[in-house]
Design a protein around this motif. Sequence first.
Motif, PDB file in Angstrom:
ATOM      1  N   MET A   1     -26.311 -31.159   4.826  1.00 20.39           N
ATOM      2  CA  MET A   1     -24.914 -30.832   4.977  1.00 20.39           C
ATOM      3  C   MET A   1     -24.115 -32.105   4.718  1.00 20.39           C
ATOM      4  SD  MET A   1     -22.896 -29.280   8.368  1.00 20.39           S
ATOM      5  CE  MET A   1     -24.411 -28.962   9.170  1.00 20.39           C
ATOM      6  N   THR A   2     -23.114 -32.007   3.869  1.00 19.69           N
ATOM      7  CA  THR A   2     -22.303 -33.180   3.579  1.00 19.69           C
ATOM      8  C   THR A   2     -21.388 -33.494   4.759  1.00 19.69           C
ATOM      9  OG1 THR A   2     -20.452 -31.964   2.627  1.00 19.69           O
ATOM     10  CG2 THR A   2     -22.262 -32.557   1.127  1.00 19.69           C
ATOM     11  N   HIS A   3     -20.891 -34.697   4.778  1.00 16.02           N
ATOM     12  CA  HIS A   3     -19.995 -35.118   5.853  1.00 16.02           C
ATOM     13  C   HIS A   3     -18.726 -34.256   5.858  1.00 16.02           C
ATOM     14  CE1 HIS A   3     -18.231 -37.698   8.836  1.00 16.02           C
ATOM     15  NE2 HIS A   3     -17.172 -37.886   8.059  1.00 16.02           N
ATOM     16  N   GLU A   4     -18.200 -33.951   4.695  1.00 16.98           N
ATOM     17  CA  GLU A   4     -16.983 -33.127   4.595  1.00 16.98           C
ATOM     18  C   GLU A   4     -17.232 -31.718   5.117  1.00 16.98           C
ATOM     19  OE1 GLU A   4     -13.972 -31.365   1.208  1.00 16.98           O
ATOM     20  OE2 GLU A   4     -15.112 -33.179   0.759  1.00 16.98           O
ATOM     21  N   THR A   5     -18.367 -31.132   4.747  1.00 17.69           N
ATOM     22  CA  THR A   5     -18.708 -29.797   5.243  1.00 17.69           C
ATOM     23  C   THR A   5     -18.855 -29.813   6.750  1.00 17.69           C
ATOM     24  OG1 THR A   5     -19.866 -29.283   3.183  1.00 17.69           O
ATOM     25  CG2 THR A   5     -20.384 -27.911   5.092  1.00 17.69           C
ATOM     26  N   TYR A   6     -19.521 -30.855   7.262  1.00 21.81           N
ATOM     27  CA  TYR A   6     -19.706 -30.974   8.702  1.00 21.81           C
ATOM     28  C   TYR A   6     -18.351 -31.051   9.414  1.00 21.81           C
ATOM     29  CZ  TYR A   6     -21.063 -32.662  13.255  1.00 21.81           C
ATOM     30  OH  TYR A   6     -21.206 -32.797  14.601  1.00 21.81           O
ATOM     31  N   LEU A   7     -17.415 -31.820   8.871  1.00 22.86           N
ATOM     32  CA  LEU A   7     -16.093 -31.925   9.491  1.00 22.86           C
ATOM     33  C   LEU A   7     -15.358 -30.591   9.481  1.00 22.86           C
ATOM     34  CD1 LEU A   7     -14.817 -35.380   8.184  1.00 22.86           C
ATOM     35  CD2 LEU A   7     -15.617 -34.801  10.483  1.00 22.86           C
ATOM     36  N   ASN A   8     -15.435 -29.864   8.371  1.00 19.60           N
ATOM     37  CA  ASN A   8     -14.786 -28.553   8.294  1.00 19.60           C
ATOM     38  C   ASN A   8     -15.389 -27.570   9.289  1.00 19.60           C
ATOM     39  OD1 ASN A   8     -13.034 -29.380   6.266  1.00 19.60           O
ATOM     40  ND2 ASN A   8     -14.376 -28.672   4.629  1.00 19.60           N
ATOM     41  N   VAL A   9     -16.707 -27.557   9.380  1.00 19.87           N
ATOM     42  CA  VAL A   9     -17.370 -26.662  10.330  1.00 19.87           C
ATOM     43  C   VAL A   9     -17.026 -27.080  11.757  1.00 19.87           C
ATOM     44  CG1 VAL A   9     -19.613 -25.916  11.219  1.00 19.87           C
ATOM     45  CG2 VAL A   9     -19.219 -26.008   8.750  1.00 19.87           C
ATOM     46  N   SER A  10     -16.988 -28.373  12.016  1.00 21.79           N
ATOM     47  CA  SER A  10     -16.628 -28.863  13.353  1.00 21.79           C
ATOM     48  C   SER A  10     -15.228 -28.409  13.743  1.00 21.79           C
ATOM     49  CB  SER A  10     -16.695 -30.387  13.413  1.00 21.79           C
ATOM     50  OG  SER A  10     -18.014 -30.809  13.283  1.00 21.79           O
ATOM     51  N   GLN A  11     -14.301 -28.444  12.806  1.00 23.00           N
ATOM     52  CA  GLN A  11     -12.940 -27.974  13.083  1.00 23.00           C
ATOM     53  C   GLN A  11     -12.934 -26.489  13.414  1.00 23.00           C
ATOM     54  OE1 GLN A  11     -10.892 -29.190   9.534  1.00 23.00           O
ATOM     55  NE2 GLN A  11     -10.343 -31.188  10.382  1.00 23.00           N
ATOM     56  N   MET A  12     -13.724 -25.703  12.691  1.00 20.62           N
ATOM     57  CA  MET A  12     -13.787 -24.262  12.961  1.00 20.62           C
ATOM     58  C   MET A  12     -14.404 -23.991  14.333  1.00 20.62           C
ATOM     59  SD  MET A  12     -14.780 -22.600   9.303  1.00 20.62           S
ATOM     60  CE  MET A  12     -15.092 -23.887   8.120  1.00 20.62           C
ATOM     61  N   VAL A  13     -15.448 -24.731  14.676  1.00 10.80           N
ATOM     62  CA  VAL A  13     -16.091 -24.565  15.976  1.00 10.80           C
ATOM     63  C   VAL A  13     -15.131 -24.976  17.093  1.00 10.80           C
ATOM     64  CG1 VAL A  13     -17.958 -25.428  17.444  1.00 10.80           C
ATOM     65  CG2 VAL A  13     -18.446 -24.740  15.093  1.00 10.80           C
ATOM     66  N   ASP A  14     -14.370 -26.046  16.891  1.00 11.66           N
ATOM     67  CA  ASP A  14     -13.356 -26.451  17.871  1.00 11.66           C
ATOM     68  C   ASP A  14     -12.306 -25.360  18.042  1.00 11.66           C
ATOM     69  OD1 ASP A  14     -14.613 -28.866  18.319  1.00 11.66           O
ATOM     70  OD2 ASP A  14     -13.272 -30.007  16.992  1.00 11.66           O
ATOM     71  N   PHE A  15     -11.922 -24.732  16.948  1.00 12.82           N
ATOM     72  CA  PHE A  15     -10.955 -23.629  17.012  1.00 12.82           C
ATOM     73  C   PHE A  15     -11.508 -22.485  17.866  1.00 12.82           C
ATOM     74  CE2 PHE A  15      -9.543 -19.554  15.219  1.00 12.82           C
ATOM     75  CZ  PHE A  15      -8.193 -19.623  15.535  1.00 12.82           C
ATOM     76  N   ILE A  16     -12.762 -22.144  17.659  1.00  8.86           N
ATOM     77  CA  ILE A  16     -13.397 -21.072  18.440  1.00  8.86           C
ATOM     78  C   ILE A  16     -13.407 -21.441  19.921  1.00  8.86           C
ATOM     79  CG2 ILE A  16     -15.600 -19.901  18.885  1.00  8.86           C
ATOM     80  CD1 ILE A  16     -16.023 -20.140  15.763  1.00  8.86           C
ATOM     81  N   ASP A  17     -13.719 -22.687  20.236  1.00 13.22           N
ATOM     82  CA  ASP A  17     -13.703 -23.133  21.636  1.00 13.22           C
ATOM     83  C   ASP A  17     -12.309 -23.000  22.244  1.00 13.22           C
ATOM     84  OD1 ASP A  17     -16.408 -23.657  21.708  1.00 13.22           O
ATOM     85  OD2 ASP A  17     -16.179 -25.800  21.306  1.00 13.22           O
ATOM     86  N   ARG A  18     -11.280 -23.347  21.472  1.00 14.03           N
ATOM     87  CA  ARG A  18      -9.905 -23.213  21.981  1.00 14.03           C
ATOM     88  C   ARG A  18      -9.537 -21.746  22.206  1.00 14.03           C
ATOM     89  NH1 ARG A  18      -9.034 -27.381  18.242  1.00 14.03           N
ATOM     90  NH2 ARG A  18      -8.081 -25.959  16.741  1.00 14.03           N
ATOM     91  N   VAL A  19      -9.962 -20.875  21.305  1.00 15.90           N
ATOM     92  CA  VAL A  19      -9.707 -19.439  21.466  1.00 15.90           C
ATOM     93  C   VAL A  19     -10.388 -18.932  22.732  1.00 15.90           C
ATOM     94  CG1 VAL A  19     -10.208 -17.155  20.497  1.00 15.90           C
ATOM     95  CG2 VAL A  19      -9.307 -18.964  19.026  1.00 15.90           C
ATOM     96  N   CYS A  20     -11.603 -19.380  22.988  1.00 16.04           N
ATOM     97  CA  CYS A  20     -12.343 -18.931  24.173  1.00 16.04           C
ATOM     98  C   CYS A  20     -11.684 -19.410  25.467  1.00 16.04           C
ATOM     99  CB  CYS A  20     -13.793 -19.402  24.096  1.00 16.04           C
ATOM    100  SG  CYS A  20     -14.752 -18.501  22.858  1.00 16.04           S
ATOM    101  N   ILE A  21     -11.012 -20.550  25.423  1.00 14.54           N
ATOM    102  CA  ILE A  21     -10.290 -21.029  26.603  1.00 14.54           C
ATOM    103  C   ILE A  21      -9.169 -20.061  26.968  1.00 14.54           C
ATOM    104  CG2 ILE A  21      -8.714 -22.839  27.419  1.00 14.54           C
ATOM    105  CD1 ILE A  21     -10.494 -24.833  25.870  1.00 14.54           C
ATOM    106  N   LEU A  22      -8.564 -19.447  25.959  1.00 13.60           N
ATOM    107  CA  LEU A  22      -7.458 -18.508  26.190  1.00 13.60           C
ATOM    108  C   LEU A  22      -7.926 -17.133  26.674  1.00 13.60           C
ATOM    109  CD1 LEU A  22      -5.319 -19.370  23.046  1.00 13.60           C
ATOM    110  CD2 LEU A  22      -4.984 -20.182  25.396  1.00 13.60           C
ATOM    111  N   TYR A  23      -9.210 -16.860  26.521  1.00 14.16           N
ATOM    112  CA  TYR A  23      -9.769 -15.578  26.969  1.00 14.16           C
ATOM    113  C   TYR A  23      -9.624 -15.496  28.487  1.00 14.16           C
ATOM    114  CZ  TYR A  23     -13.168 -11.772  27.361  1.00 14.16           C
ATOM    115  OH  TYR A  23     -13.791 -10.590  27.626  1.00 14.16           O
ATOM    116  N   PRO A  24      -9.118 -14.356  29.016  1.00 10.62           N
ATOM    117  CA  PRO A  24      -8.843 -14.283  30.457  1.00 10.62           C
ATOM    118  C   PRO A  24     -10.072 -14.403  31.361  1.00 10.62           C
ATOM    119  CG  PRO A  24      -8.469 -12.161  29.398  1.00 10.62           C
ATOM    120  CD  PRO A  24      -8.760 -13.150  28.314  1.00 10.62           C
ATOM    121  N   LYS A  25     -11.247 -14.128  30.844  1.00 11.26           N
ATOM    122  CA  LYS A  25     -12.476 -14.296  31.617  1.00 11.26           C
ATOM    123  C   LYS A  25     -13.205 -15.518  31.079  1.00 11.26           C
ATOM    124  CE  LYS A  25     -12.865  -9.423  32.512  1.00 11.26           C
ATOM    125  NZ  LYS A  25     -13.655  -8.234  32.432  1.00 11.26           N
ATOM    126  N   LYS A  26     -14.192 -15.979  31.802  1.00 10.89           N
ATOM    127  CA  LYS A  26     -14.938 -17.160  31.360  1.00 10.89           C
ATOM    128  C   LYS A  26     -15.837 -16.803  30.175  1.00 10.89           C
ATOM    129  CE  LYS A  26     -17.883 -20.857  32.913  1.00 10.89           C
ATOM    130  NZ  LYS A  26     -18.756 -21.372  33.941  1.00 10.89           N
TER     131      LYS A  26
END
Length: 96
Positions: A1-26
């Motif tokens: 995996m290239t460094h650029e691909t890793y950064l893009n995937v990391s951003q998407m995974v961070d986005f998913i984590d932020r969405v899960c924080i907004l979920y009313p349940k854990k």
Amino acid sequence: MTHETYLNVSQMVDFIDRVCILYPKKAECLHRSFLGYKYLRTEFKLPVDLVIGVRKYPFSAHAWLTMFEENINDSNELTNQYSVILKSKEKSYEIV
């Protein structure tokens, strides 16, 4: 995996984590990993695998995502504590 691909995937995974924080349940690791698996595979056609592992003592189970055999939403330090019992493949699951 290239460094650029890793950064893009990391951003998407961070986005998913932020969405899960907004979920009313854990949102547990399984929720986050299923959401990430579906999102990254469907929307971006990335070859992401869902992995589920367990450890015996103290008993615990954990789910995480990999791409090209590299963890993308958890650290190796954490996931190395678990024995893999299920790993998705492109159109099936492999029970280990």
